[in-house]
Design a protein around this motif. Structure first.
Motif, PDB file in Angstrom:
ATOM      1  N   SER A 599     -25.413  25.880 -22.134  1.00 33.91           N
ATOM      2  CA  SER A 599     -25.728  25.588 -23.375  1.00 33.91           C
ATOM      3  C   SER A 599     -26.837  24.620 -23.595  1.00 33.91           C
ATOM      4  N   VAL A 600     -27.491  24.363 -24.704  1.00 33.53           N
ATOM      5  CA  VAL A 600     -28.532  23.268 -24.634  1.00 33.53           C
ATOM      6  C   VAL A 600     -27.813  21.918 -25.053  1.00 33.53           C
ATOM      7  N   VAL A 601     -28.105  21.253 -24.205  1.00 35.63           N
ATOM      8  CA  VAL A 601     -27.453  19.812 -24.510  1.00 35.63           C
ATOM      9  C   VAL A 601     -28.425  19.150 -25.343  1.00 35.63           C
ATOM     10  N   ASN A 629     -29.847  25.472 -19.537  1.00 29.73           N
ATOM     11  CA  ASN A 629     -29.983  26.480 -20.278  1.00 29.73           C
ATOM     12  C   ASN A 629     -31.796  26.600 -20.538  1.00 29.73           C
ATOM     13  N   ARG A 630     -32.330  27.939 -20.612  1.00 29.59           N
ATOM     14  CA  ARG A 630     -33.771  27.977 -20.771  1.00 29.59           C
ATOM     15  C   ARG A 630     -33.989  27.102 -21.983  1.00 29.59           C
ATOM     16  N   GLY A 631     -33.284  27.093 -23.175  1.00 31.36           N
ATOM     17  CA  GLY A 631     -33.939  26.648 -24.450  1.00 31.36           C
ATOM     18  C   GLY A 631     -33.834  25.261 -24.284  1.00 31.36           C
ATOM     19  N   GLN A 632     -33.421  24.486 -23.220  1.00 30.03           N
ATOM     20  CA  GLN A 632     -33.443  22.994 -23.015  1.00 30.03           C
ATOM     21  C   GLN A 632     -34.952  22.323 -23.017  1.00 30.03           C
ATOM     22  N   ALA A 633     -35.796  23.555 -22.817  1.00 26.81           N
ATOM     23  CA  ALA A 633     -37.419  23.087 -22.601  1.00 26.81           C
ATOM     24  C   ALA A 633     -37.705  22.865 -24.036  1.00 26.81           C
ATOM     25  N   SER A 634     -37.145  23.508 -25.085  1.00 27.97           N
ATOM     26  CA  SER A 634     -37.503  23.380 -26.331  1.00 27.97           C
ATOM     27  C   SER A 634     -36.692  22.288 -27.115  1.00 27.97           C
ATOM     28  N   ALA A 635     -35.910  21.498 -26.418  1.00 28.34           N
ATOM     29  CA  ALA A 635     -35.022  20.676 -27.184  1.00 28.34           C
ATOM     30  C   ALA A 635     -35.726  19.400 -27.534  1.00 28.34           C
ATOM     31  N   GLN A 640     -35.677  17.028 -22.852  1.00 26.68           N
ATOM     32  CA  GLN A 640     -36.556  18.229 -22.011  1.00 26.68           C
ATOM     33  C   GLN A 640     -36.571  17.674 -20.803  1.00 26.68           C
ATOM     34  N   PRO A 641     -36.419  18.623 -19.879  1.00 29.16           N
ATOM     35  CA  PRO A 641     -36.319  18.328 -18.312  1.00 29.16           C
ATOM     36  C   PRO A 641     -37.992  18.293 -17.708  1.00 29.16           C
ATOM     37  N   ASP A 642     -38.140  17.504 -16.883  1.00 34.34           N
ATOM     38  CA  ASP A 642     -39.570  17.635 -16.197  1.00 34.34           C
ATOM     39  C   ASP A 642     -39.156  18.140 -14.780  1.00 34.34           C
ATOM     40  N   VAL A 643     -39.478  19.667 -14.945  1.00 39.22           N
ATOM     41  CA  VAL A 643     -39.161  20.796 -13.984  1.00 39.22           C
ATOM     42  C   VAL A 643     -40.004  20.046 -12.899  1.00 39.22           C
ATOM     43  N   ASN A 645     -41.570  17.537 -11.659  1.00 34.80           N
ATOM     44  CA  ASN A 645     -41.162  16.240 -10.853  1.00 34.80           C
ATOM     45  C   ASN A 645     -39.684  16.181 -10.613  1.00 34.80           C
ATOM     46  N   LYS A 646     -38.992  17.200 -11.122  1.00 35.85           N
ATOM     47  CA  LYS A 646     -37.602  17.208 -10.912  1.00 35.85           C
ATOM     48  C   LYS A 646     -36.696  16.138 -11.467  1.00 35.85           C
ATOM     49  N   ARG A 647     -37.023  15.755 -12.939  1.00 33.07           N
ATOM     50  CA  ARG A 647     -36.503  14.763 -13.735  1.00 33.07           C
ATOM     51  C   ARG A 647     -35.834  15.061 -14.637  1.00 33.07           C
ATOM     52  N   TRP A 648     -34.671  14.596 -15.160  1.00 35.75           N
ATOM     53  CA  TRP A 648     -33.958  14.566 -16.370  1.00 35.75           C
ATOM     54  C   TRP A 648     -33.009  13.620 -16.797  1.00 35.75           C
ATOM     55  N   TRP A 649     -33.238  13.464 -18.149  1.00 37.04           N
ATOM     56  CA  TRP A 649     -32.466  12.056 -18.536  1.00 37.04           C
ATOM     57  C   TRP A 649     -32.599  10.809 -17.763  1.00 37.04           C
ATOM     58  N   ASN A 650     -33.398   9.847 -18.585  1.00 37.49           N
ATOM     59  CA  ASN A 650     -33.627   8.779 -17.933  1.00 37.49           C
ATOM     60  C   ASN A 650     -33.918   8.427 -16.305  1.00 37.49           C
ATOM     61  N   ASN A 651     -34.998   9.405 -15.983  1.00 39.12           N
ATOM     62  CA  ASN A 651     -35.625   9.217 -14.896  1.00 39.12           C
ATOM     63  C   ASN A 651     -34.425   9.773 -13.668  1.00 39.12           C
ATOM     64  N   THR A 652     -33.505  10.611 -13.975  1.00 42.17           N
ATOM     65  CA  THR A 652     -32.509  10.731 -13.011  1.00 42.17           C
ATOM     66  C   THR A 652     -33.139  11.984 -12.359  1.00 42.17           C
ATOM     67  N   TYR A 653     -33.318  11.794 -10.790  1.00 46.98           N
ATOM     68  CA  TYR A 653     -33.840  12.650 -10.147  1.00 46.98           C
ATOM     69  C   TYR A 653     -32.817  13.877  -9.502  1.00 46.98           C
ATOM     70  N   TRP A 654     -33.225  15.067  -9.448  1.00 51.32           N
ATOM     71  CA  TRP A 654     -32.228  16.233  -9.044  1.00 51.32           C
ATOM     72  C   TRP A 654     -33.123  16.960  -7.739  1.00 51.32           C
ATOM     73  N   LYS A 655     -32.237  17.670  -7.152  1.00 52.84           N
ATOM     74  CA  LYS A 655     -32.971  18.342  -5.758  1.00 52.84           C
ATOM     75  C   LYS A 655     -33.697  19.164  -6.182  1.00 52.84           C
ATOM     76  N   TYR A 656     -33.501  20.214  -7.323  1.00 54.23           N
ATOM     77  CA  TYR A 656     -34.269  21.110  -8.177  1.00 54.23           C
ATOM     78  C   TYR A 656     -33.788  21.392  -9.601  1.00 54.23           C
ATOM     79  N   ILE A 657     -34.448  21.639 -10.480  1.00 48.27           N
ATOM     80  CA  ILE A 657     -34.078  22.109 -11.829  1.00 48.27           C
ATOM     81  C   ILE A 657     -34.432  23.418 -11.816  1.00 48.27           C
ATOM     82  N   GLU A 658     -33.518  24.181 -12.311  1.00 49.73           N
ATOM     83  CA  GLU A 658     -33.620  25.572 -12.600  1.00 49.73           C
ATOM     84  C   GLU A 658     -33.263  25.794 -14.170  1.00 49.73           C
ATOM     85  N   LEU A 659     -34.091  26.603 -14.841  1.00 49.29           N
ATOM     86  CA  LEU A 659     -33.871  27.023 -16.249  1.00 49.29           C
ATOM     87  C   LEU A 659     -33.676  28.362 -16.258  1.00 49.29           C
ATOM     88  N   ARG A 660     -32.335  28.891 -17.004  1.00 56.90           N
ATOM     89  CA  ARG A 660     -31.853  30.082 -17.024  1.00 56.90           C
ATOM     90  C   ARG A 660     -31.895  30.482 -18.362  1.00 56.90           C
TER      91      ARG A 660
END
Length: 660
Positions: A599-601, A629-635, A640-643, A645-660
């Motif tokens: 779900s969209v957070v 969730n794909r709708g996270q890009a419109s939150a 919103q994730p920075d796909v 640069n692989k960042r989401w929430w307070n500059n937390t880095y991830w190995k990768y970010i996938e939107l479904r």
């Protein structure tokens, strides 16, 4: 000397004859005139010869008309001569059948010597058989002929007697003291051991043998000027026909007290292997013994460790490690343990001396050699026992071996050296072939965590028996491992907790293959990591109840100080529907590999740290996969994730970010 006596009586005899002739007194001699017998006494020995005041007793046995008769004569040694108030005379010299003699003093214990010198008369305390020679040693001396006395004849009316001492003279002096005594000790109650004899048989010229009284304590004469002790000891001819003194009571020559402690001086070093004719004192001989009281203390100055060897081998065999639960033995990071000596390793050396008791010292390894810290003492000629231990849970304090602060047996290995020897003042130690007679339990947790481990039926390494209900406080290392060393018996248990949260429990039951408990030299692994089942029991979708249960489990962990949780499963955290994340919801989830939100957070609450602080830090690459969730890009912008640069929430880095 003898001629003077002989001439003196000849003059008297001539005068008497003249009186008879002048007086013209007629008489007829009915018996032969008494013939005077002279005495020629010599001495052979290492003393100064005959002593002023000594008395010689001579017995002459004769037979006339089948009637035996014994006549006794006494001579006293005065001014270098033997003189008598009743010199020897016999009426028929050809009737003499035996001559016997001995030399002694006339007033021993106020008893007059007669036909038999009885050594028992020396005894001053008949109840305890004490012969006290401390007042005047020479008063107790006596001599016997060295060989049978040749009978005098009319042509040669002389008794030739060659005397030797009938006792052995023993002097103990030049006393030195072993270094075991810091100060010169006080010597008291010196007692030589001798026989209480039934007396001297003058007829057979031998000692009559040991009486029923047995052994006498002889109080010696003490020469305080020269610091010597001297005693005259009786021979025991009954046991030895050569008039040699057989030392009684297992070759004990004397006893004495040193600072009140009784010591025994043996005539031989090995009384248990010495035959009766191999150690004796010969009558007529003066023996001088130099006495060393106590022994020198020996200080261990070196410990040979050239061949010390390693008891660790290749360490604990990871391939043979046994997992105790459903997880494989390879959980966490396996550890072979110690395989060689390293700098600051310690070996505790234990030495037992009959004089100094049990002592401890420490060998410390500096990376190239072992150095001894402490001193170990024993006495020369002593055979101390020595052993050595590799026991990191112990230390030497105040010459005792104690547990280190905060340590219990079982928290470290405990290995005893396979060979320890003491030669002179050097100890050699070897651990080659030393055996681990215990098992190892590898407790797998999160790194650097303090855990409480409770056991039953567990005998720790270094302990002699199991201590049920023992609680250990252990801290995992950087790999998340903590260890216990010892043996778990059949039906033993182990429980691992963090606070009140139980992380692992296991019973070593027969049903689980532990009919004989754990095996020596084998490692066992127990998973005690805080785990959340990321598959939710294999469910594809999490229900509200699942979410509540998950939250309760997380809260349970967090309340007990567990801030890092292992989430298992290929899709370890897929939540439907989840729109809000609580304070520090995934903080310190170091082992989280992949996080999926269906779900969209719309709400994320941060506390002290970000909700995703250190998430996935301990997985391969140090980052967690994120599926949104794909709708996270419109939150809202902040959600919103920075796909790219692989960042989401307070500059937390991830190995990768996938939107479904």
């Amino acid at each position: 000397m003898v001629n003077f006596i002989k001439q003196k009586y000849k003059i008297i005899a001539v005068l008497f004859l003249l009186v008879m002739l002048i007086g013209l007194i007629p008489f007829t001699a009915t018996e032969a005139a008494a013939q005077e017998i002279d005495i020629n006494a010599t001495y052979n020995g290492d003393d100064s010869g005959f002593i002023e005041g000594q008395v010689m007793t001579i017995a002459i046995e004769s037979r006339t008309n089948e009637v035996y008769k014994s006549n006794f004569f006494k001579y006293t040694y005065q001014g270098g001569e033997w003189v008598s108030n009743n010199p020897m005379k016999v009426s028929d010299i050809d009737a003499i059948e035996g001559v016997y003699a001995y030399v002694g003093f006339s007033d021993i214990n106020e008893k007059e010597l007669n036909e038999c010198l009885n050594y028992d008369q020396f005894i001053t305390d008949e109840d305890n058989l004490i012969c006290d020679q401390s007042d005047d040693l020479l008063r107790y001396d006596w001599m016997i002929p060295a060989e049978e006395i040749t009978l005098p004849t009319a042509e040669n009316p002389v008794i030739n007697a060659h005397f030797i001492h009938g006792l052995a003279k023993v002097t103990v002096g030049n006393i030195v003291y072993g270094t075991e005594y810091e100060e010169t000790p006080v010597i008291t109650d010196v007692r030589f051991k001798g026989f209480a004899s039934s007396g001297f048989d003058i007829t057979n010229n031998v000692f009559a043998g040991v009486s029923s009284n047995g052994i006498a304590d002889v109080v010696p004469f003490e020469d305080t000027t020269n610091d010597t002790y001297t005693a005259l000891l009786a021979t025991n001819s009954e046991m030895n026909d050569n008039n040699e003194i057989i030392i009684p009571t297992e070759w004990t020559l004397l006893t004495l007290k040193v600072n009140g402690e009784e010591k025994t001086v043996k005539l031989v070093d090995n009384p248990e292997t010495t035959l009766v004719n191999e150690a004796f004192l010969e009558a007529g001989t003066h023996y001088t013994f130099y006495l060393k009281v106590g022994k020198n203390k020996v200080t261990i100055v070196q410990v040979l460790t050239d061949d010390i060897g390693s008891p660790f081998g290749a360490g604990w065999d990871n391939d043979a490690e046994v997992g105790l639960d459903s997880s494989a033995a390879s959980i966490g990071t396996q550890d072979v343990g110690k395989t060689n000596w390293v700098e600051n390793d310690e070996i505790i050396v234990e030495l037992y001396s009959s004089k100094y008791g049990t002592q401890y010292a420490t060998l410390i390894y500096n990376g190239s050699q072992w150095n001894l810290n402490g001193s170990l003492l024993y006495l020369e000629n002593e055979k101390p026992t020595v052993c050595a231990y590799y026991a990191p849970c112990n230390e030497v304090t105040g010459n005792t071996m104690n547990l280190r602060t905060g340590m219990l047996y079982g928290m470290t290995e405990y290995l005893e050296a396979s060979d320890c020897q003491v030669v002179n003042n050097t100890i050699s130690i070897s651990f080659e072939g030393a055996i681990r007679n215990y098992s190892r339990l590898r407790i797998v947790g999160l790194p650097n965590q303090t855990l409480t481990v409770t056991t039953t039926g567990f005998t720790p390494a270094g302990a002699s028996a199991a201590a049920d209900g023992t609680t250990y406080t252990v801290t995992t290392n950087g790999d998340g491992n903590a260890f216990l060393y010892g043996t778990f018996a059949k039906d033993a248990t182990v429980t691992v907790k963090k606070g009140t949260a139980t992380l692992a429990e296991f019973a070593f039951s027969e049903e689980k293959g532990f009919s004989n408990g754990t095996e020596h030299n084998k490692s066992y692994a127990l998973d005690a990591r805080p785990v959340i089942d990321g598959t939710l029991g294999g469910k594809a979708t999490a229900t509200e109840d699942d979410i509540k249960a998950l939250v309760e489990q997380i809260k349970y962990y967090v309340d007990n100080g567990i801030s890092t949780i292992i989430v298992t499963g290929s899709e370890p955290a897929t939540f439907y529907p989840v729109t809000a994340i609580g304070v520090e919801g995934f903080d310190n989830c170091l082992y989280l590999q992949k996080l999926t939100f269906g779900s969209v957070v719309t709400s994320i609450k941060d506390g002290t740290n970000s909700a995703f602080e250190k998430v996935g830090e301990s997985v391969d690459g140090g980052l967690c996969d994120l599926v949104l969730n794909r709708g996270q890009a419109s939150a809202a912008t902040e959600y919103q994730p920075d796909v790219l640069n692989k960042r989401w929430w307070n500059n937390t880095y991830w190995k990768y970010i996938e939107l479904r």
